[in-house]
Design a protein around this motif. Structure first.
Motif, mmCIF file in Angstrom:
data_model
loop_
_atom_site.group_PDB
_atom_site.id
_atom_site.type_symbol
_atom_site.label_atom_id
_atom_site.label_comp_id
_atom_site.label_asym_id
_atom_site.label_seq_id
_atom_site.Cartn_x
_atom_site.Cartn_y
_atom_site.Cartn_z
ATOM 1 N N ILE A 220 -14.512 -13.533 -4.921
ATOM 2 C CA ILE A 220 -14.622 -14.857 -4.316
ATOM 3 C C ILE A 220 -15.832 -14.904 -3.398
ATOM 4 N N PHE A 221 -16.004 -13.865 -2.586
ATOM 5 C CA PHE A 221 -17.148 -13.838 -1.678
ATOM 6 C C PHE A 221 -18.455 -13.851 -2.451
ATOM 7 N N THR B 85 -9.433 1.860 8.468
ATOM 8 C CA THR B 85 -9.646 1.175 7.197
ATOM 9 C C THR B 85 -9.588 -0.333 7.411
ATOM 10 N N ALA C 158 -0.457 -5.493 -4.962
ATOM 11 C CA ALA C 158 -1.732 -6.207 -5.059
ATOM 12 C C ALA C 158 -1.699 -7.201 -6.206
ATOM 13 N N LEU D 250 -6.578 -18.855 0.690
ATOM 14 C CA LEU D 250 -7.643 -17.888 0.457
ATOM 15 C C LEU D 250 -8.813 -18.531 -0.269
ATOM 16 N N LEU E 78 -1.362 -4.328 2.196
ATOM 17 C CA LEU E 78 -1.702 -3.300 1.211
ATOM 18 C C LEU E 78 -1.713 -1.918 1.844
ATOM 19 N N ILE E 79 -2.269 -1.839 3.052
ATOM 20 C CA ILE E 79 -2.342 -0.536 3.720
ATOM 21 C C ILE E 79 -0.929 -0.048 4.048
ATOM 22 N N THR F 63 -2.192 -11.299 -5.965
ATOM 23 C CA THR F 63 -3.173 -12.129 -6.668
ATOM 24 C C THR F 63 -2.458 -13.079 -7.622
ATOM 25 N N ILE G 261 -9.868 -9.594 -5.467
ATOM 26 C CA ILE G 261 -10.140 -11.017 -5.546
ATOM 27 C C ILE G 261 -11.042 -11.479 -4.404
ATOM 28 N N PHE G 262 -10.900 -10.874 -3.232
ATOM 29 C CA PHE G 262 -11.746 -11.268 -2.102
ATOM 30 C C PHE G 262 -13.209 -11.065 -2.419
ATOM 31 N N SER H 170 -4.762 -7.274 3.680
ATOM 32 C CA SER H 170 -5.161 -5.869 3.766
ATOM 33 C C SER H 170 -4.116 -5.057 4.517
ATOM 34 N N GLU I 179 -11.366 4.635 -1.433
ATOM 35 C CA GLU I 179 -10.034 4.264 -0.959
ATOM 36 C C GLU I 179 -10.081 2.980 -0.143
ATOM 37 N N ILE I 180 -11.120 2.877 0.702
ATOM 38 C CA ILE I 180 -11.247 1.660 1.507
ATOM 39 C C ILE I 180 -11.486 0.460 0.605
ATOM 40 N N GLY J 79 -8.503 -0.653 -1.042
ATOM 41 C CA GLY J 79 -7.561 -1.286 -0.126
ATOM 42 C C GLY J 79 -7.840 -2.767 0.016
ATOM 43 N N LEU J 80 -9.064 -3.152 -0.355
ATOM 44 C CA LEU J 80 -9.431 -4.558 -0.274
ATOM 45 C C LEU J 80 -9.030 -5.228 -1.583
ATOM 46 N N PRO J 81 -8.208 -6.257 -1.545
ATOM 47 C CA PRO J 81 -7.849 -6.907 -2.804
ATOM 48 C C PRO J 81 -9.108 -7.375 -3.526
ATOM 49 N N ILE K 232 -12.608 -3.098 6.835
ATOM 50 C CA ILE K 232 -12.426 -4.269 5.975
ATOM 51 C C ILE K 232 -12.715 -5.545 6.765
ATOM 52 N N ALA L 109 -12.331 -19.863 1.483
ATOM 53 C CA ALA L 109 -13.640 -19.327 1.153
ATOM 54 C C ALA L 109 -14.572 -20.445 0.719
ATOM 55 N N ARG M 77 -13.342 8.558 0.288
ATOM 56 C CA ARG M 77 -12.817 7.711 1.353
ATOM 57 C C ARG M 77 -13.336 6.278 1.183
#
Lengths: 308, 265
Positions: free
Chosen positions: B115-116, A15, A241, A263, A286-287, A245, B111-112, A283, B103-104, B107-109, A19, A267, B100
């Protein structure tokens, strides 16, 4: 149990890898680069800069090089903070952010669960209703509204606490940011605890325990609490999370030197390595939290332990 | 009910208010810079440090917030329902892979991502809608999948399959109408979350851009000026809080009414 945990753990790394890869290419696709400043650099200097940071290589080569670095714990140099590596920047800011976050998390958990239990015990009486009304407000008020208000009241008018700013080792500067960060998850946890506690207290095995003549104290702490905490455990990962934030704005309002500002700034500045470092840190956190939640589930509810 | 009426009143106010006031949202009134609220002059909520009328700006900002809230929620409902019902209906390996992915992604906040997206495509309000909507569908998909899994076992689905209905037809004609209850409940609870998220982004300077205002940018400006001019923080802050409060109360009420267990989160 061990197999369950191992399979969970085995999912964590891929995972994180996915990411990492997605963010790497996403931010590279973005127009602009780290050296596009207001005054444009002469082409020769820019070429040299790109070469020095390896940006002139094909993307795949850069990606491979970056992965190799990360595997060795090296996140590369920052493009904007010229004399620092990303590892240095993050390890300077992380203690501040971690103190803030873990204090907020611990307070939200302890106070939230206690309030939730009290409200459940006073079900439908005024104490319960008052707490739940307060909880709706607590969930609603965003921390970037709450914190300026708190700073205004306690900092500007009453002068009890500093409005903003930070000094090494000073606890007073943490008080308002921690409160602002704690309240929303606290309110949510107290609501979750109350709801699940009410449900548990109505279940047949609690009636049996009462019929046996156990004192209410033991029924509550030994029999009812653990199953009632299952939904709270499920909320832990989202709560972390949310606090992460939330700390972005709280740090920027209070001027705390945490990692939150890196952050957004990273960016915007196309500071590739810094953003990647932040993504990896967040990440991974969080994981790890997700793993912890799974473990907690298994501990709180044996039925989960014996599945799979 | 009170909350619902209040939301209605607020929406009406955001639509009518700017028309009633003699001031435009980006008009600079240099004779009233950072004026305090009052009814003596035409700036009922006062002005900011450029002399722009806060009454109009706050209401305009609230309108932007509401528009973002509704649009982004609609997007997340659309994507979430489709994804979740496909997951639940096909089950097996498809389900496993698709869950899945969710879930991934979670798992990524969030906000990223936003922002991206804002950084990649440049800042625009429409992008903001899409970006927030695109990350908001995860929970919706989970809920719909759970519902679909139980509906799929029912006889009428079996009947539909045996009478030769195609998968898309079953999903849209038989499954989606049956999951609409929880979807509506969760959608109402998504709106305040989205509004909160939008103000958060605007507060960081990533959302709505000048001279347009959103509640988030107004709060950010107000927080910078709060020692000299409290009202610049107080008014948009109070309005945002009120809006979120009402929406949350309505959502909670709806959930109680439809007898969903309190599994918020």
């Amino acid at each position: 149990m061990i197999r369950y945990f191992a399979s969970r753990l085995a999912w964590g790394l891929p995972t994180l890898f996915v990411i990492l890869t997605v963010t790497f290419f996403l931010i590279r696709i973005a127009p602009g680069g780290p050296f596009d400043e207001e005054q444009t650099l002469p082409a020769q200097i820019k070429r040299n800069l790109d070469a020095a940071y390896g940006l002139d290589q094909p993307l795949w080569v850069q990606y491979g090089r970056y992965l190799r670095g990360v595997a060795h714990g090296d996140f590369g140099p920052s493009f904007k903070y010229k004399d620092f590596t990303v590892t240095e920047l993050i390890s300077q800011g992380l203690p501040v952010s971690a103190t803030l976050g873990s204090l907020a998390m611990a307070l939200a958990l302890i106070i939230g669960v206690l309030i939730g239990i009290l409200a459940a015990l006073r079900h439908q009486r005024w104490g319960d209703q008052a707490v739940m009304a307060a909880a709706v407000i607590g969930i609603t008020v965003p921390s970037f509204v709450l914190l300026p208000f708190l700073a205004l009241i306690f900092g500007v008018y009453l002068r009890w606490l500093p409005v903003a700013g930070w000094e090494p080792g000073s606890a007073r500067h943490y008080v308002l940011p921690v409160i602002a960060l704690t309240l929303p998850p606290l309110a949510f946890i107290s609501r979750l605890t109350r709801a699940s506690m009410l449900e548990v207290l109505r279940s047949p095995y609690i009636r049996t325990a009462r019929a046996k003549g156990l004192p209410e104290r033991i029924i509550l702490w030994r029999h009812a609490l653990r199953p009632a905490l299952v939904p709270v455990a499920g909320f832990l990962a989202p709560a972390v999370a949310a606090i992460m934030t939330g700390s972005l704005v709280v740090e920027s309002i209070s001027g705390l030197p945490g990692i939150g500002r890196y952050l957004v700034q990273g960016a915007l500045n196309r500071d590739y390595t810094l953003v990647m470092g932040m993504v990896v840190v967040y990440s991974a956190l969080l994981i790890a939290m997700g793993l912890l939640v799974d473990l907690l589930y298994a501990w709180l509810d044996p039925r989960i332990r014996f599945q799979t | 009910m009170t909350a619902l009426a209040l939301i209605g009143a607020l929406i009406l106010l955001t639509l009518v208010g700017p028309l009633v006031s003699p001031n435009g949202f980006d008009h600079l009134d240099w004779s009233h810079v950072a004026a305090a609220p009052g009814f003596a002059q035409s700036h009922w909520f006062g002005t900011d440090r450029l002399g722009r009328d806060l009454f109009v700006r706050t209401l305009q900002g609230a309108r932007v917030s509401l528009a973002v809230g509704l649009t982004a929620t609609a997007i997340s409902v659309g994507v979430g329902v489709l994804y979740g019902s496909v997951c639940g209906y096909f089950g097996g390996r498809v389900d496993q892979i698709m869950m899945r992915i969710i879930e991934i992604l979670s798992g990524l906040p969030l906000i990223f991502f936003v922002i991206f997206l804002t950084v990649i495509v440049g800042r625009s309000v429409f992008l903001l809608f899409a970006a927030i909507g695109a990350v908001g569908w995860l929970t919706m998909a989970r809920i719909v999948r759970g519902q679909t899994l139980s509906i799929r076992q029912k006889e009428f689905i079996e009947a539909a399959i045996s009478s030769g209905a195609t998968a898309p037809r079953i999903i849209f004609k038989h499954i989606v109408p049956n999951v609409i209850g929880p979807v509506i409940v969760y959608a109402t609870l998504t709106i305040p979350q989205v509004i909160l998220f939008e103000s958060f982004l605007s507060f960081l300077g990533l959302g709505v851009q000048e001279p347009r205002a959103s509640l988030g940018t107004l709060i950010a400006e107000g927080a910078a000026e709060m020692q000299a001019a409290v009202w610049m923080l107080l008014i948009p802050g109070a309005l945002l809080t009120l809006l979120l409060l009402c929406l949350n109360i309505v959502g909670d009420g709806l959930r109680d009414a439809l007898d969903e267990p309190d599994r918020a989160g």
